[in-house]
Design a protein around this motif. Structure first.
Motif, short mmCIF file in Angstrom:
data_model
loop_
_atom_site.label_atom_id
_atom_site.label_comp_id
_atom_site.label_asym_id
_atom_site.label_seq_id
_atom_site.Cartn_x
_atom_site.Cartn_y
_atom_site.Cartn_z
N ASP A 135 -71.52 70.19 49.93
CA ASP A 135 -72.00 70.75 51.19
C ASP A 135 -70.87 71.20 52.10
N SER A 136 -69.63 70.90 51.74
CA SER A 136 -68.50 71.26 52.60
C SER A 136 -67.28 71.58 51.75
N GLU A 137 -66.29 72.20 52.38
CA GLU A 137 -65.05 72.54 51.69
C GLU A 137 -64.31 71.28 51.27
N ALA A 138 -64.33 70.26 52.12
CA ALA A 138 -63.65 69.00 51.79
C ALA A 138 -64.28 68.35 50.56
N GLU A 139 -65.60 68.34 50.50
CA GLU A 139 -66.29 67.78 49.33
C GLU A 139 -65.99 68.59 48.08
N TYR A 140 -65.93 69.89 48.24
CA TYR A 140 -65.63 70.79 47.11
C TYR A 140 -64.25 70.46 46.53
N TYR A 141 -63.27 70.27 47.39
CA TYR A 141 -61.91 69.96 46.91
C TYR A 141 -61.86 68.60 46.21
N LYS A 142 -62.63 67.65 46.69
CA LYS A 142 -62.69 66.34 46.01
C LYS A 142 -63.22 66.50 44.59
N GLU A 143 -64.21 67.38 44.44
CA GLU A 143 -64.76 67.62 43.10
C GLU A 143 -63.71 68.26 42.19
N ILE A 144 -62.95 69.22 42.72
CA ILE A 144 -61.91 69.86 41.91
C ILE A 144 -60.85 68.83 41.49
N ASP A 145 -60.52 67.94 42.40
CA ASP A 145 -59.52 66.92 42.10
C ASP A 145 -59.98 65.98 41.00
N ASN A 146 -61.29 65.90 40.81
CA ASN A 146 -61.84 64.98 39.80
C ASN A 146 -62.60 65.70 38.69
N ILE A 147 -62.42 67.01 38.60
CA ILE A 147 -63.22 67.78 37.65
C ILE A 147 -62.84 67.43 36.20
N HIS A 148 -61.66 66.87 35.99
CA HIS A 148 -61.27 66.46 34.63
C HIS A 148 -62.11 65.29 34.13
N LYS A 149 -62.85 64.67 35.05
CA LYS A 149 -63.71 63.54 34.67
C LYS A 149 -65.14 64.00 34.32
N TYR A 150 -65.43 65.27 34.54
CA TYR A 150 -66.76 65.78 34.22
C TYR A 150 -67.01 65.63 32.72
N GLU A 151 -68.22 65.26 32.37
CA GLU A 151 -68.60 65.09 30.97
C GLU A 151 -69.65 66.11 30.57
N LYS A 152 -69.75 66.32 29.29
CA LYS A 152 -70.76 67.24 28.76
C LYS A 152 -72.15 66.78 29.21
N LEU A 153 -73.01 67.73 29.55
CA LEU A 153 -74.34 67.40 30.03
C LEU A 153 -75.18 66.68 28.97
N GLU A 154 -76.00 65.76 29.43
CA GLU A 154 -76.93 65.07 28.54
C GLU A 154 -78.05 66.01 28.12
N PRO A 155 -78.70 65.75 26.97
CA PRO A 155 -79.79 66.62 26.49
C PRO A 155 -80.88 66.87 27.53
N GLU A 156 -81.19 65.86 28.34
CA GLU A 156 -82.22 66.02 29.36
C GLU A 156 -81.85 67.11 30.37
N ASN A 157 -80.58 67.11 30.79
CA ASN A 157 -80.14 68.13 31.75
C ASN A 157 -79.96 69.49 31.09
N ILE A 158 -79.60 69.51 29.83
CA ILE A 158 -79.50 70.79 29.11
C ILE A 158 -80.87 71.44 29.03
N ASN A 159 -81.89 70.66 28.70
CA ASN A 159 -83.26 71.20 28.63
C ASN A 159 -83.73 71.67 30.00
N LEU A 160 -83.37 70.93 31.04
CA LEU A 160 -83.74 71.34 32.39
C LEU A 160 -83.06 72.66 32.75
N ALA A 161 -81.78 72.78 32.41
CA ALA A 161 -81.04 74.01 32.70
C ALA A 161 -81.66 75.21 31.99
N LYS A 162 -82.05 75.01 30.75
CA LYS A 162 -82.68 76.10 30.00
C LYS A 162 -84.00 76.52 30.65
#
Length: 514
Positions: free
Chosen positions: A413-440
């Protein structure tokens, strides 16, 4: 254009809708912002508006484009509006009534930042004027406002005042806004504040539009899908088959849409992760992040809650922050349709200024091959943010596109929150099947379910997208033929009626029900 055919087309159209007008009691008023010089889009918007008017017993008040000509005027008149407004007169009216304020703004408004923060009557008018200047001047960002840009700014604010005054004076029941950006964006902000129901976001490429009724509706983008429909698809195995079929058609480049045909062209090469690592000399042990750039002049504030100044600002700040994250490697992908917007070379210049031009992906790489080559994706809100999650790729957003509320994306919701996500984006994991189906399912709803076959509703058999060859003579012939039976318009009337009177916010394809 065949002039004799155009005359026949105008007469037939006018006669057809004159008879239909007899069914309308005109108890209400619909305002239509017909801001188009393209005859096909203008005709389509007017036809849809008439169908809405017939469903709710309303008369049309139409605002034509600034640069209207006789053909545009003739097309609008075919639908027998109660009144056709004069754009230039509205601007002059708004300017004269607010002369002192116009002079003050001309003298004090100096930068793009000033414009972005400009609000009047507690309405954020500046963001849409900013976007319009980007588009008019083919810019990626605005620093200092030129004299010419200030003149356009004053004209736009004069228009804004005139429209605000009109909505104060006239009892308008509904508004038809083909878009929520640029000139339409100024009107959109006014009716959002006044909570006037509207039909917005008319996509002529595949006919779709969105209904706003209350304050809560106006907090969402006009492509936002109904969650109940998404859930129906997620839980229906038969519809899941259709989802997979569509996804395959799109990623094979067979869908007729300008971005798709370029991104997935068979002329482009298929690569893999190993190729990327070797070619760009990357550390194979680190997660690989892909930034998908936008068309810089294409309404960056069309998405609600855009965190950054514009797409250039977002791209630069994202790259700078990623450079500081030593746990990742990253690459940048240029938008596939830069040539259509005359933006060739802009992204190279921006990246070169940051010393990272070597991070730009080769233009001849097929997007499909990136689905299994990267670990996370960053976008403001492009279709890549819908496509990549279908293959398990997590996404970080810099704005609030139609799919931002779903669980498979990260939407700060903010630039500060966005930067925190970038700083931790290496921790992102592949989406679970449930979220993949939702995305589709979300992708399918936005790209297919929320659209109606144009040919079935009397808007012609031809695909219409940026860069296509559209035969307007053929279109007129099809319309003249359709008027004999009125089948296409009757189908349009039924589809629009379902939207007007139903609980769903989007016009829907009947195929979902059977």
């Amino acid at each position: 254009m065949n002039n004799n055919l155009f005359k026949e087309f105008i007469v037939k159209t006018s006669n057809f809708f004159l008879k239909r007008k007899e069914n309308i009691k005109a108890e209400k008023i619909i305002f239509v912002d017909a801001a188009f010089t393209d005859e096909y889009i203008l005709y389509s918007v007017m036809k849809i508006s008439f169908a809405i008017a017939e469903n709710i017993n309303a008369a049309l008040i139409v605002l034509p484009p600034l640069r209207e000509n006789n053909r545009i005027r003739d097309i609008i008149k075919c639908f027998h509006p109660k009144k056709i407004l004069a754009f230039k007169s509205l601007v002059v009216q708004g300017f004269i009534k607010n002369l002192l304020k116009m002079i003050y703004l001309f003298l004090t408004m100096k930068s793009g930042e000033d414009l972005l923060h400009y609000k009047d009557k507690n309405i954020p008018a500046g963001i849409h004027i900013y976007d319009e200047i980007l588009r008019r001047d083919r810019l990626s960002s605005i620093e200092r406002l030129t004299i010419r840009q200030k003149i356009y700014l004053i004209m736009s604010i004069s228009f804004f005042y005139a429209m605000h005054d009109m909505f104060d004076r006239k009892n308008i029941s509904y508004v038809v806004l083909p878009d929520n950006t640029y000139r339409d964006g100024l009107v959109y902000e006014i009716i959002k504040k006044k909570v006037i129901p509207s039909f917005t976001g008319i996509d002529i490429n595949g006919l779709s539009m969105h209904k706003y009724q209350c304050s809560a509706d106006y907090e969402h983008h006009c492509r936002t899908p109904d969650k109940s429909i998404v859930n129906n698809i997620v839980n229906d195995p038969k519809l899941n088959v259709r989802v997979e079929k569509y996804l395959n058609i799109r990623t094979e480049g067979k869908e007729k849409q300008h971005d798709v045909m370029r991104a997935y062209s068979t002329d482009k090469i298929i690569i893999d992760r190993a190729w990327l690592i070797k070619y760009y000399k990357l550390d194979a042990s680190k997660p690989l992040i892909l930034i998908t750039a936008h068309i810089f002049c294409d309404a960056p504030h069309g998405y609600p809650n855009m965190i950054f100044k514009d797409y250039e600002d977002w791209l630069v700040k994202t790259c700078v922050r990623l450079k500081n994250n030593r746990n990742v490697e990253f690459l940048i992908k240029e938008h596939p349709s830069t040539s259509l917007y005359k933006e060739e070379g802009i992204i190279e210049k921006i990246l070169d200024q940051q010393g990272i031009s070597d991070r730009l992906l080769e233009k001849n790489i097929n997007t499909k091959s990136l689905f299994t080559s990267i670990d996370a994706l960053i976008t403001c809100g492009g279709t890549s943010g819908m496509e990549f999650p279908c293959f398990g790729v997590p996404v970080l957003l810099g704005a609030k596109p139609p799919y931002s509320s779903f669980s498979y994306v990260v939407s700060p919701d903010s630039e500060a929150e966005y930067y925190k996500e970038i700083d931790n984006i290496h921790k992102y994991e592949k989406l679970e099947p449930e979220n993949i189906n939702l995305a589709k399912s979300v992708f399918y709803v936005i790209q297919v379910v929320m659209k109606v076959d144009k040919n079935k509703v009397g808007l012609g058999s031809q695909a219409y997208y940026l860069g296509c060859d559209f035969d307007f003579n053929l279109f007129m012939e099809e319309m003249v033929k359709d008027y004999d039976q009125g089948l296409g318009y009757n189908n349009l009337l039924e589809e629009v009626g379902a939207l007007v009177n139903g609980s769903n916010k989007n016009i829907r394809l009947c195929a979902i029900q059977g």
